[in-house]
Design a protein around this motif. Sequence first.
Motif, PDB file in Angstrom:
ATOM      1  N   GLU A 115     -29.535 -77.888  31.444  1.00  0.00           N
ATOM      2  CA  GLU A 115     -28.593 -77.093  30.295  1.00  0.00           C
ATOM      3  C   GLU A 115     -27.307 -76.499  30.879  1.00  0.00           C
ATOM      4  OE1 GLU A 115     -28.790 -73.175  27.414  1.00  0.00           O
ATOM      5  OE2 GLU A 115     -30.684 -74.428  27.632  1.00  0.00           O
ATOM      6  N   VAL A 116     -27.515 -75.582  31.810  1.00  0.00           N
ATOM      7  CA  VAL A 116     -26.107 -74.994  32.525  1.00  0.00           C
ATOM      8  C   VAL A 116     -25.283 -75.876  32.888  1.00  0.00           C
ATOM      9  CG1 VAL A 116     -25.533 -73.175  34.452  1.00  0.00           C
ATOM     10  CG2 VAL A 116     -27.516 -72.808  32.948  1.00  0.00           C
ATOM     11  N   ALA A 119     -23.472 -78.094  30.334  1.00  0.00           N
ATOM     12  CA  ALA A 119     -22.564 -76.995  29.864  1.00  0.00           C
ATOM     13  C   ALA A 119     -21.202 -76.905  30.798  1.00  0.00           C
ATOM     14  CB  ALA A 119     -23.094 -75.747  29.433  1.00  0.00           C
ATOM     15  N   ASN A 120     -21.490 -77.227  32.233  1.00  0.00           N
ATOM     16  CA  ASN A 120     -20.131 -76.886  32.815  1.00  0.00           C
ATOM     17  C   ASN A 120     -19.710 -78.189  33.269  1.00  0.00           C
ATOM     18  OD1 ASN A 120     -19.829 -73.760  33.458  1.00  0.00           O
ATOM     19  ND2 ASN A 120     -22.086 -74.070  33.181  1.00  0.00           N
TER      20      ASN A 120
END
Length: 154
Positions: A115-116, A119-120
């Motif tokens: 997820e992280v 998102a980046n």
Amino acid sequence: MIALTQEKREELVSSLTIYIRTTETAIKAGLATEEDLFNLEVRKIALASLIAEPVMVNEDFHDAASGIIDGRFHRCGRSVTLEKVGIYEQEKMHPVYLSPPVPEIKLPSAELIKEVFLANGFKEKVQIDGSNDLNMYVYDAVLALFERLNGWGE
């Protein structure tokens, strides 16, 4: 003090509990040495730190007249159940321990890592099994970073 993962904490609690029980049995049988008695005390202290629970929770360090005692929130002589205290109030609370607990290291799950990174700006790629996912080296790199930051494997 070192930080531990939840799994390592549980493993240590289990091992210490068994050792303490075994040593106490040896003491009752008259088979314990002076070293056993010393190690028993040290292990009891370590176990207490691993399983420490807060004895109360202060709302704020500036307000010693408020806190949680026996599951009830106390402020200036009033006592209410914790459920009746608002979310905002609960966020301002600080646990108070008789002895400091061993800090816990929380390792990110594969889902959180994914997820992280997505998102980046990272992109999923087709994997050998045909699924779409981040490359495995991303997950390995995150765990290696945790190992390095915490001195594991040194």
